[in-house]
Design a protein around this motif. Sequence first.
Motif, mmCIF file in Angstrom:
data_model
loop_
_atom_site.group_PDB
_atom_site.id
_atom_site.type_symbol
_atom_site.label_atom_id
_atom_site.label_comp_id
_atom_site.label_asym_id
_atom_site.label_seq_id
_atom_site.Cartn_x
_atom_site.Cartn_y
_atom_site.Cartn_z
ATOM 1 N N LEU A 170 40.914 46.226 40.832
ATOM 2 C CA LEU A 170 41.582 45.310 39.912
ATOM 3 C C LEU A 170 41.038 45.572 38.515
ATOM 4 O O LEU A 170 39.821 45.579 38.306
ATOM 5 C CB LEU A 170 41.325 43.863 40.322
ATOM 6 N N VAL A 171 41.927 45.788 37.565
ATOM 7 C CA VAL A 171 41.532 46.096 36.196
ATOM 8 C C VAL A 171 41.362 44.803 35.410
ATOM 9 O O VAL A 171 42.268 43.960 35.374
ATOM 10 C CB VAL A 171 42.570 47.008 35.509
ATOM 11 N N GLY A 172 40.198 44.657 34.801
ATOM 12 C CA GLY A 172 39.900 43.445 34.055
ATOM 13 C C GLY A 172 40.289 43.524 32.598
ATOM 14 O O GLY A 172 41.015 44.436 32.160
ATOM 15 N N ALA A 173 39.767 42.583 31.812
ATOM 16 C CA ALA A 173 40.189 42.420 30.421
ATOM 17 C C ALA A 173 39.848 43.615 29.545
ATOM 18 O O ALA A 173 40.550 43.885 28.567
ATOM 19 C CB ALA A 173 39.557 41.153 29.845
ATOM 20 N N HIS A 174 38.782 44.337 29.878
ATOM 21 C CA HIS A 174 38.346 45.452 29.034
ATOM 22 C C HIS A 174 38.726 46.803 29.617
ATOM 23 O O HIS A 174 38.172 47.837 29.230
ATOM 24 C CB HIS A 174 36.835 45.372 28.814
ATOM 25 N N GLY A 175 39.649 46.781 30.575
ATOM 26 C CA GLY A 175 40.141 48.039 31.134
ATOM 27 C C GLY A 175 39.292 48.617 32.241
ATOM 28 O O GLY A 175 39.573 49.712 32.730
ATOM 29 N N GLU A 176 38.241 47.883 32.679
ATOM 30 C CA GLU A 176 37.373 48.391 33.741
ATOM 31 C C GLU A 176 37.928 48.000 35.106
ATOM 32 O O GLU A 176 38.275 46.841 35.344
ATOM 33 C CB GLU A 176 35.965 47.820 33.594
ATOM 34 N N ALA A 177 38.032 48.983 35.996
ATOM 35 C CA ALA A 177 38.514 48.734 37.353
ATOM 36 C C ALA A 177 37.324 48.451 38.261
ATOM 37 O O ALA A 177 36.368 49.226 38.295
ATOM 38 C CB ALA A 177 39.296 49.935 37.871
ATOM 39 N N ARG A 178 37.391 47.325 38.967
ATOM 40 C CA ARG A 178 36.357 46.982 39.946
ATOM 41 C C ARG A 178 37.049 46.598 41.242
ATOM 42 O O ARG A 178 38.111 45.961 41.228
ATOM 43 C CB ARG A 178 35.507 45.801 39.464
#
Length: 269
Positions: A27-35
């Motif tokens: 899931l990609v968060g607000a800063h574009g990082e996928a976790r």
Amino acid sequence: MTAASFAIIIPARYASTRYPGKPLVSLVGAHGEARSLIRRTWDCARSIEGAVGVWVATDDKRIAREVESFGGQVIMTSPNCANGTERCAEAIAQLGSVAEIVVNLQGDAPLSPPDIVSHLVRRLAEDGGAVMATPAVRTSRGVYEHLVRDQAEGRVGGTSVVIDGRGRALYFSKRVLPYLPPKAAEAEVPPVHLHLGLYAYRLEALKTYAAAPPCELERLEGLEQLRFLDLGLPVSVVTLDPLDWDVVELNNPEDRPIIERVLRERGIA
């Protein structure tokens, strides 16, 4: 009143019928990082104050490797566990009596506010007759429409719970309950409660649950918590007002962009 000690178990399995491999979905968060979903659930659990420990309980080596990659603790459980509650029961049997209460933080609701856990632990202290506590949120217009749309299209968008006047569960269902006449259905805050995938159990309740066979309603609905009701064990429900964001669970691939949108809107990395 002295606060009860609690431990957090995150049950995770790979072989989801509706969404195989769900804990490893990025899931990609607000800063574009996928976790991964399991990483986001772990981060949520670690942010909860007061827990004596956090463990992921799984039977899948792929999930275990992912958890170990970010420094999480894993307990390997049997592939025969029918649901998350049974997996928590097996995990706590391995860990021993590490706490008075076991919190099951299911991994498919990454938008659930973490402070709910303290409410659940407190409710069990207040409602001495209940063996388990679980939360539900009054649906907003958006969440209600999401549930109804999924139901109309043959998908399960979430679980609803019907609550009695004492704040205890009467029934849980993957259908949208109760039935609403048109006027109630058109309200800005429809009188439907969306069940959130968190549970707080007393240790003895977990043992009783694990020793009992699945009941018919549990098998039909695919909802583990119905076994408590079938056994006549009181389940206390912590009700929440509509949140400032849509609490959508990751039940289907179609839910992924909705959750990522809320992560961006809330600034969650």
